[in-house]
Structure formats: C-alpha cells, structure tokens
Design a protein around this motif. Structure first.
Motif, PDB file in Angstrom:
ATOM      1  N   THR A 172     -57.001 103.039 -61.758  1.00 23.94           N
ATOM      2  CA  THR A 172     -58.380 102.769 -61.065  1.00 23.94           C
ATOM      3  C   THR A 172     -58.729 104.230 -60.702  1.00 23.94           C
ATOM      4  OG1 THR A 172     -59.531 102.205 -59.196  1.00 23.94           O
ATOM      5  CG2 THR A 172     -57.422 102.744 -58.593  1.00 23.94           C
ATOM      6  N   GLU A 173     -60.089 104.552 -60.948  1.00 26.45           N
ATOM      7  CA  GLU A 173     -60.811 105.576 -60.439  1.00 26.45           C
ATOM      8  C   GLU A 173     -60.707 105.929 -59.115  1.00 26.45           C
ATOM      9  OE1 GLU A 173     -64.594 108.279 -61.683  1.00 26.45           O
ATOM     10  OE2 GLU A 173     -64.188 106.389 -62.627  1.00 26.45           O
ATOM     11  N   ASN A 174     -60.940 104.814 -58.326  1.00 29.92           N
ATOM     12  CA  ASN A 174     -61.221 104.982 -56.725  1.00 29.92           C
ATOM     13  C   ASN A 174     -60.590 103.736 -56.200  1.00 29.92           C
ATOM     14  OD1 ASN A 174     -61.656 105.265 -54.071  1.00 29.92           O
ATOM     15  ND2 ASN A 174     -63.838 106.384 -54.321  1.00 29.92           N
ATOM     16  N   ARG A 175     -59.626 103.483 -55.643  1.00 32.93           N
ATOM     17  CA  ARG A 175     -59.099 102.250 -55.242  1.00 32.93           C
ATOM     18  C   ARG A 175     -60.107 101.557 -54.155  1.00 32.93           C
ATOM     19  NH1 ARG A 175     -56.470 100.734 -50.790  1.00 32.93           N
ATOM     20  NH2 ARG A 175     -55.958 102.761 -50.145  1.00 32.93           N
ATOM     21  N   LEU A 176     -60.835 102.361 -53.625  1.00 29.65           N
ATOM     22  CA  LEU A 176     -61.562 101.743 -52.265  1.00 29.65           C
ATOM     23  C   LEU A 176     -62.860 101.673 -52.734  1.00 29.65           C
ATOM     24  CD1 LEU A 176     -60.451 103.902 -49.265  1.00 29.65           C
ATOM     25  CD2 LEU A 176     -59.657 101.612 -50.039  1.00 29.65           C
ATOM     26  N   SER A 177     -63.576 101.969 -53.770  1.00 32.82           N
ATOM     27  CA  SER A 177     -64.857 101.690 -54.315  1.00 32.82           C
ATOM     28  C   SER A 177     -64.783 100.497 -55.272  1.00 32.82           C
ATOM     29  CB  SER A 177     -65.203 102.943 -55.521  1.00 32.82           C
ATOM     30  OG  SER A 177     -64.533 102.703 -56.613  1.00 32.82           O
ATOM     31  N   GLY A 178     -65.732 100.025 -55.875  1.00 33.19           N
ATOM     32  CA  GLY A 178     -65.830  98.719 -56.523  1.00 33.19           C
ATOM     33  C   GLY A 178     -66.539  97.561 -55.724  1.00 33.19           C
ATOM     34  N   THR A 179     -67.238  96.802 -56.522  1.00 35.78           N
ATOM     35  CA  THR A 179     -68.036  95.625 -56.080  1.00 35.78           C
ATOM     36  C   THR A 179     -67.463  94.798 -55.177  1.00 35.78           C
ATOM     37  OG1 THR A 179     -69.754  95.805 -57.698  1.00 35.78           O
ATOM     38  CG2 THR A 179     -69.576  93.714 -56.723  1.00 35.78           C
ATOM     39  N   GLY A 186     -73.508 101.169 -63.700  1.00 33.04           N
ATOM     40  CA  GLY A 186     -73.966 102.493 -63.949  1.00 33.04           C
ATOM     41  C   GLY A 186     -75.172 102.732 -64.888  1.00 33.04           C
ATOM     42  N   MET A 187     -75.440 101.613 -65.346  1.00 28.88           N
ATOM     43  CA  MET A 187     -76.572 101.751 -66.519  1.00 28.88           C
ATOM     44  C   MET A 187     -77.926 101.862 -65.730  1.00 28.88           C
ATOM     45  SD  MET A 187     -76.201  99.209 -69.633  1.00 28.88           S
ATOM     46  CE  MET A 187     -76.870  97.815 -68.463  1.00 28.88           C
ATOM     47  N   TYR A 188     -78.113 101.393 -64.161  1.00 33.21           N
ATOM     48  CA  TYR A 188     -79.404 101.230 -63.596  1.00 33.21           C
ATOM     49  C   TYR A 188     -79.615 102.064 -62.357  1.00 33.21           C
ATOM     50  CZ  TYR A 188     -80.184  96.862 -66.348  1.00 33.21           C
ATOM     51  OH  TYR A 188     -80.407  95.818 -67.346  1.00 33.21           O
ATOM     52  N   ALA A 189     -80.749 102.397 -62.337  1.00 31.47           N
ATOM     53  CA  ALA A 189     -81.057 103.264 -61.065  1.00 31.47           C
ATOM     54  C   ALA A 189     -81.318 102.240 -59.749  1.00 31.47           C
ATOM     55  CB  ALA A 189     -82.483 104.009 -61.152  1.00 31.47           C
ATOM     56  N   GLY A 190     -82.119 101.378 -60.050  1.00 29.14           N
ATOM     57  CA  GLY A 190     -82.208 100.083 -58.977  1.00 29.14           C
ATOM     58  C   GLY A 190     -81.244  99.041 -59.171  1.00 29.14           C
ATOM     59  N   SER A 191     -80.229  99.329 -58.202  1.00 27.12           N
ATOM     60  CA  SER A 191     -79.030  98.582 -58.483  1.00 27.12           C
ATOM     61  C   SER A 191     -78.408  98.250 -56.806  1.00 27.12           C
ATOM     62  CB  SER A 191     -77.775  99.725 -58.828  1.00 27.12           C
ATOM     63  OG  SER A 191     -76.536  99.027 -58.791  1.00 27.12           O
ATOM     64  N   ALA A 192     -78.112  96.807 -56.857  1.00 26.24           N
ATOM     65  CA  ALA A 192     -77.424  96.380 -55.524  1.00 26.24           C
ATOM     66  C   ALA A 192     -76.004  96.579 -55.543  1.00 26.24           C
ATOM     67  CB  ALA A 192     -77.579  94.983 -55.611  1.00 26.24           C
ATOM     68  N   TYR A 193     -75.510  97.083 -56.723  1.00 30.41           N
ATOM     69  CA  TYR A 193     -73.881  97.512 -56.821  1.00 30.41           C
ATOM     70  C   TYR A 193     -73.765  98.487 -55.667  1.00 30.41           C
ATOM     71  CZ  TYR A 193     -73.504  95.018 -61.424  1.00 30.41           C
ATOM     72  OH  TYR A 193     -73.718  93.825 -62.207  1.00 30.41           O
ATOM     73  N   PRO A 194     -72.680  98.622 -55.182  1.00 29.53           N
ATOM     74  CA  PRO A 194     -72.259  99.836 -54.143  1.00 29.53           C
ATOM     75  C   PRO A 194     -72.288 100.917 -55.104  1.00 29.53           C
ATOM     76  CG  PRO A 194     -70.370  98.383 -54.734  1.00 29.53           C
ATOM     77  CD  PRO A 194     -71.557  97.506 -55.334  1.00 29.53           C
ATOM     78  N   ILE A 195     -72.359 102.040 -54.178  1.00 33.07           N
ATOM     79  CA  ILE A 195     -72.391 103.366 -54.801  1.00 33.07           C
ATOM     80  C   ILE A 195     -70.847 103.792 -55.125  1.00 33.07           C
ATOM     81  CG2 ILE A 195     -72.479 105.835 -53.953  1.00 33.07           C
ATOM     82  CD1 ILE A 195     -74.857 105.190 -52.789  1.00 33.07           C
ATOM     83  N   GLY A 196     -70.666 104.209 -56.338  1.00 32.06           N
ATOM     84  CA  GLY A 196     -69.026 104.301 -57.007  1.00 32.06           C
ATOM     85  C   GLY A 196     -68.728 103.235 -57.574  1.00 32.06           C
ATOM     86  N   HIS A 197     -69.562 102.394 -57.858  1.00 33.40           N
ATOM     87  CA  HIS A 197     -69.282 101.449 -58.919  1.00 33.40           C
ATOM     88  C   HIS A 197     -69.916 101.530 -60.076  1.00 33.40           C
ATOM     89  CE1 HIS A 197     -67.866  97.516 -60.654  1.00 33.40           C
ATOM     90  NE2 HIS A 197     -68.899  97.485 -61.216  1.00 33.40           N
ATOM     91  N   TYR A 198     -69.262 101.859 -61.263  1.00 26.68           N
ATOM     92  CA  TYR A 198     -70.068 102.270 -62.316  1.00 26.68           C
ATOM     93  C   TYR A 198     -69.895 101.147 -63.317  1.00 26.68           C
ATOM     94  CZ  TYR A 198     -69.909 106.494 -59.915  1.00 26.68           C
ATOM     95  OH  TYR A 198     -70.301 107.623 -59.164  1.00 26.68           O
ATOM     96  N   GLY A 199     -68.493 100.555 -63.593  1.00 24.72           N
ATOM     97  CA  GLY A 199     -68.133  99.525 -64.803  1.00 24.72           C
ATOM     98  C   GLY A 199     -67.826 100.509 -65.970  1.00 24.72           C
ATOM     99  N   ALA A 200     -67.209  99.983 -67.001  1.00 29.11           N
ATOM    100  CA  ALA A 200     -66.972 100.966 -67.960  1.00 29.11           C
ATOM    101  C   ALA A 200     -66.978  99.882 -69.371  1.00 29.11           C
ATOM    102  CB  ALA A 200     -65.433 101.156 -67.798  1.00 29.11           C
ATOM    103  N   ALA A 201     -68.016  99.277 -69.436  1.00 28.66           N
ATOM    104  CA  ALA A 201     -68.389  98.389 -70.719  1.00 28.66           C
ATOM    105  C   ALA A 201     -68.445  99.196 -72.056  1.00 28.66           C
ATOM    106  CB  ALA A 201     -69.275  97.633 -70.701  1.00 28.66           C
ATOM    107  N   GLY A 202     -68.866 100.586 -71.744  1.00 23.93           N
ATOM    108  CA  GLY A 202     -69.165 101.215 -73.098  1.00 23.93           C
ATOM    109  C   GLY A 202     -67.540 101.724 -73.792  1.00 23.93           C
TER     110      GLY A 202
END
Length: 658
Positions: A48-55, A211-227
């Motif tokens: 994990t990049e940050n254990r305490l982050s994520g949705t 991480g794709m969107y600026a307007g996001s309800a996802y918490p800061i620190g969550h990016y995903g890695a689908a790419g």
C-alpha cells in the motif's frame, strides 16, 4: 517469503518473493488477505502507498449502506431474487450477480463476527431498510462510517495473523510474461528507491480511479491505479458507467440523505465569495416544487439522467451550470430557510410532507431540523473543522463511484493469469446498482479470488533472476523514464516555480477530465481531449522533468492518470459511436434530444437510452497507446444443477472450483 538484494542496471535492488501480493489496504484488500490465510495460503503480503488513506477508511454518508440478503421479518427473499436485482441493473454478467447474492450472507456474517456492529433486534434478526434500486429491505448500516468500521475490523484480523504490510509502496508496473503475472515493480516513497516483488498472484484492490477527476467525492489521498492494470494488458469493462452526486469539497463527503431532506438554502457566489444568489429560484417558479425536489435529492442522491425531466436530478444540472459553466461556487446554507422565510409545509409534495411530519421536523431552520433528525451529521463536519451552525458548505457535482472497472471472470480473475481484481477495481456492476451493493461486492469478490488462489494458485513465484530475464524490458522502461526526467530537471536552474510544475500538470489534467468526461459528456469535446492526451502520452518521456527523486512518485502517478483518462474517454467515445445515449449517471449531449427547459444551455439537450445496449457489454484493451474495443452479449445468470448429491460429490473432489 524470501528477500534479497540484487544487482540490476548498475544499482542495488531489493527483491521479495511471495505466492500472492494484495495491492491496497481497504475493506476488499484486507478481506482478501484474511481469507487467503483462512483458506491455507499464508505466503502472502500486502502493498500500500498509505495504509490510512483510501476510500473504505475515509468515506461515507449520513448513513452509509451495506446491501445484503434479507435476514429478518416475514418478507420472502432468496439468492435468485437478489441476483436478479443485480442483473437487472443492465450490463451485469450473470455469474457476478449470482455470486454476489450467494456469498452475501456468508460475507456479512463474517463481518459481524469480526466486530462490525450491524444492528439486530432483540431476537437476533438483522433488520433492514430499502435503498435506491432496491425492491426489498436488504440495506443495513452502522452509521456514517460503515466501510471504515469494516476496514478496521478486517485490519485487526490481518494484524493478528502477522501478515506483512509494506507501506509507502507505490505500484508502478505489473510485470507479466506470456499472459501471466510474474511480479510487481514499486517505488518506495520513503527511500525513493525501486523495489520488486516476485509473485504468482496479485489481487488488485486499489479502488476506483479517483485520481482522474478534480470534482471528486473520493477522499484526498485516494488515487486508484487502473492505468497500471491497463498498461499490463488487463481488459476494462463498462468503463463508461459511473455514479456522480453532490458532495462537499472540504471535506470531501456525500451530502445525501438528511443533509438535503432538511431543506437547506442553496446559494452561489462569484469565485471570491461575493454576489450571493439563490439560483434555484431562476428555474423553479413554484416554491413548493423546488422544496419537494430538494427533499427528494436526499435519497435520490446519485445523479440519474432519468430523473432530470420530472425528478430531482434537475438540481444536479443547475448546480453544474453554476460551477462548471458560469465559474461560480455553490454552497449549502443550513443557517437560513430557502428565501429567508418560513416554510409552508403544506406546499410540499405528500411524500416530503409526510416524511418530515413523521420525523417531527416541521419547524425552525435547516440546522435545527438537521440536529433534530441526525445530530451525528452535524458532528461529522464539526470534527472536520466546519461548523454548519455558522458557515456555509461548498459543494459540487462530483465523481463518487465507478460501476465499471477491470473485466473479471466468476473467480474475479482478469484476462491475465494470476491477476485478480476486487472491490471497486473490479467491473462487476452495470448501469444501475442498489445503494450499498459495492461494499457487498468487495467482500464477495475478494473471497472468491482467495478461494481460487488457495486451490488453483499454489506454488512459488519465479526467481529474481528469472524475473529480470523475462520482464527486464518492462523494468527498464520505467527506470529509463525516471532517469530521463531527472536528467531533464537537472538542466533547469534558478526556476523556483518548477517546484509546482507537476502539481500544475495534474490539476490541468483532472480539471479537463471533470469538464469533459464526468456527468455531462459530448462527443466533440471527448474526441478532442482524447487526441490531446494521446499526444501528451507519446511525448511524456521527452517532455517531463523533475527536480529530484522526491518527485518520482508524483511523476509516475501523472503518467498513470493520463493513461487511465485516455482509456476511459476512449470508451465513452466508442459508446457514443455504437449508438449509446444518456443513461445512468451520464448525460450525453444530443442535438436531436430534449432540453429540460428552454432557459438551460444546449449542452443539456439529451435523449434517454431505451435499453438498446442493456444486454451488451463493452470491453476495452490498451496496448502501446492504442485502445481497441469488443462488444459482447451479457452473460446470463447461470442455470444450475442444485441436486444435493451431485453438488456434494463435486464439492468433495474439487471444492467446486473450476
């Protein structure tokens, strides 16, 4: 587990070996690790990049829902009935619908046993309520932080088992050879060094591509890695299908449920906070209709294009017009009633009036009604430094959940042997899904992957020497990208603004995606943006520059985000090309369509999808900068032989894992 230092490309590289590596420490990732250990495969680790982050750990709503099989009362329910609801959501493969229903009770009760305090009555029945797209009362909740409690309980179970968790590790590349997983390449964000994992299996539980969107309800620190998965050759499925809804920006949080049902004032201002206006009055000529639609926005929270003409989703469009088209800022104001005057509850729709009367909330100001109906909803913002009693709350129409994702089979394995996806990373949802079903899907998918690996995925990973031999090209490509960016950055002198260079590139990319590929979409803008991103990716290595190794992580993330945006936008363009029209949480501009009101911009003219593609699944592959598409018929719910003796005999020989 094996670990060692190896010399590669004139540098020392740390290499670890495991049977299975789980990427992500949310509810799905922790459940995958917990289940693997339970099923006997203990040569595992988590990255994990940050254990305490994520949705899972950092998101919720006024009453975050978990969707499960009914376990109370006399209302009939069955696995088949629940599966049918999933399947009817359009573009859902039958095996996923059936598995998510069949394992619902098992996964739910496992969470109960781990300590998640789902409410039951004094007789032990786990009671429920109806959620969106739910014909029964299958929903339950432990309050605003349901997924956080799930994550924390699963985390404790994993810690008790001594499963190793590698923090501060950003995944850069899934290493494959001959269509099968061989390992992972990571960047240690603390040491700024590259590290490798040899593994036979990977469970990708990285969540949606937030991480794709600026307007996001996802918490800061969550990016995903689908790419990262797309670059490895994993196929995407139903990528066009998202869920968008109104959310506060600081903190990022869905303003659903009671936040809207208490009828707050909605105000827009200029960028500096001046010139406040209650802009809903420009559209609604009837105050009672406006308030009734505002109330409905509470439990019709996701933007739904079917609810634009006559329903509450017109409010989403009006807010989008203020923010994205007019460049203003929009706020919820709980301090005053709309219009600054008393509410005549007799003007409300019967549904809204009856609800508020039964709640005893036909009085006072919005903040007083909110404290009366749902005091924890006020406390949440207070804990985040926002006092709803004295200040307004900025909101926007934001990305909240990707119903699509990586294409997986009935064991949640992708087209790449040994690569599994679970949670939001897996594309098992279709156009519509019951609220809370994502939490169930994450637990079921990670359990299915663990079951399969424990039986069919045994064995040791390739050796480090073999990894270097068969995947050296992929490793070299990422190393070269970092070297080139550092070299280019080293040629820059006396340029203080360069410290913000990557951040500016990221903001420009995400704002562009929110403008072009979010809830409102049109073919011309999507095509133009795809071409822009394609050029940016093709010139990325030659144009990118960084000032030091501390910028390696953000640089690789920017590249992954661009790949992800390109694949998703390409899927949207292909969908339009196949005759796709507005459905779910996406409005596609259509010159031949209807305009909700003559006062609204032509961008909002649309035609509803009438189910022509409801049984079709779009799949996309990305290879060397090019996307290719395949459309196939949705797989039906499997027909089963449930005669006990036959099932038992097969289970004894193979655990019914095929």
């Amino acid at each position: 587990m094996k670990e060692g230092q190896y010399r590669y490309c004139d540098m020392d590289v740390k290499v670890r070996s495991y049977n299975t590596v789980i990427v992500g420490t949310g509810a799905a990732g922790y459940n995958a690790a917990d289940r693997l250990y339970q099923f006997g495969q203990q040569d595992i680790a988590m990255v994990t990049e940050n254990r305490l982050s994520g949705t899972s750990r950092n998101t919720g709503s006024d009453k975050q829902t978990y969707y499960k099989l009914s376990m109370s009362g006399c209302e009939p329910d069955s696995v088949a009935a629940m599966a049918q609801v999933f399947f009817d959501g359009q573009c859902v493969d039958g095996e996923h619908a059936l598995c998510e229903a069949a394992l619902s009770a098992q996964c739910f009760l496992r969470l109960v046993e781990l300590g998640v305090p789902f409410p039951h009555n004094r007789y032990g029945e786990y009671v429920g309520y109806k959620t969106d797209h739910d014909p029964s009362c299958r929903a339950t909740s432990v309050g605003p932080y349901t997924s956080r409690m799930m994550t924390e309980c699963l985390e404790r179970s994993v810690e008790q088992k001594g499963i190793k968790v590698y923090g501060h590790h950003q995944v850069l590349r899934i290493l494959t050879d001959k269509g099968a997983v061989r390992g992972l390449m990571c960047l240690n964000r603390q040491t700024k060094e590259y590290e490798l994992f040899c593994c036979k299996n990977i469970i990708f539980a990285t969540g949606g591509p937030a991480g794709m969107y600026a307007g996001s309800a996802y918490p800061i620190g969550h990016y995903g890695a689908a790419g990262v998965a797309f670059e490895a050759g994993a196929v995407g499925k139903n990528l066009t299908e998202w869920q968008f809804g109104l959310a506060s920006l600081k903190p990022r949080w869905n303003v659903s449920g009671t936040y809207m049902q208490v009828l707050p004032r909605i105000v827009s201002t200029d960028r500096e906070g001046g010139n406040p206006r209650e802009f809903l009055n420009d559209y609604f000529k009837d105050r009672g209709e406006m308030l009734s639609k505002l109330f409905l926005k509470g439990y019709q929270w996701p933007f739904d294009v079917r609810k634009v003409m006559e329903g509450s989703s017109i409010i989403d469009l009006l807010i989008y017009r203020e923010t994205c088209l007019k460049g203003r800022r929009v706020y919820l104001d709980f301090r005053e009633n709309p219009g600054g005057r008393e509410i005549d509850y007799g003007q409300l729709s019967e549904e809204a009036r009856d609800y508020l009367e039964r709640a005893g909330a036909c009085f006072g100001r919005p903040i007083e009604r909110l404290l009366h109906m749902n005091a924890p909803a006020v406390s949440f913002y207070m804990d985040k430094g926002v006092d709803l009693k004295s200040e307004m709350l900025e909101i926007a129409l934001c990305a909240q959940h990707n119903n699509g994702g990586l294409s997986v089979n009935g064991w949640w394995q992708t087209n790449i042997e040994g690569l599994f996806a679970a949670g939001e990373a897996a594309g098992t949802h279709g156009v519509y899904r019951p609220g809370g079903s994502a939490l169930n899907a994450g637990q079921v998918g990670s359990t299915r992957a663990a079951q399969y690996i424990a039986v069919k995925g045994q064995g040791e990973a390739v050796t480090p020497e073999e990894l270097f031999r068969c995947c050296g090209g992929e490793i070299d490509e990422m190393l070269a990208l970092g070297v080139q960016a550092l070299f280019a950055g080293g040629e820059i002198t006396g340029s203080e603004p360069e410290a913000d260079y990557l951040q500016e590139l990221k903001e420009r990319a995400t704002e562009r995606m929110s403008r072009v590929g979010a809830a409102i979409r049109n073919r011309e803008d999507i095509h133009k943006t795809c071409e822009e991103i394609r050029r940016e990716l093709s010139s990325f290595k030659d144009s990118i520059r960084i000032l030091g190794r501390e910028q390696l992580g953000p640089m690789f993330r920017l590249r992954e985000t661009l790949i992800c945006q390109y694949v998703y936008l390409s899927a949207m363009e292909d969908y339009i090309g196949h005759g796709g029209r507005s459905r779910g949480s996406a409005l596609y501009t259509d010159k031949e369509g209807r305009l909700p009101d003559r006062t609204l911009p032509e961008l909002f003219r649309f035609r509803l999808d009438e189910g022509t593609l409801r049984d079709a699944v779009q799949e996309v592959s990305y290879e060397k900068g090019v996307c290719s598409f395949r459309w196939r018929k949705v797989r039906p719910i499997p027909e089963k032989d449930d005669f006990f003796e036959n099932v038992w005999r097969s289970y004894r020989s193979s655990k019914n894992i095929f």
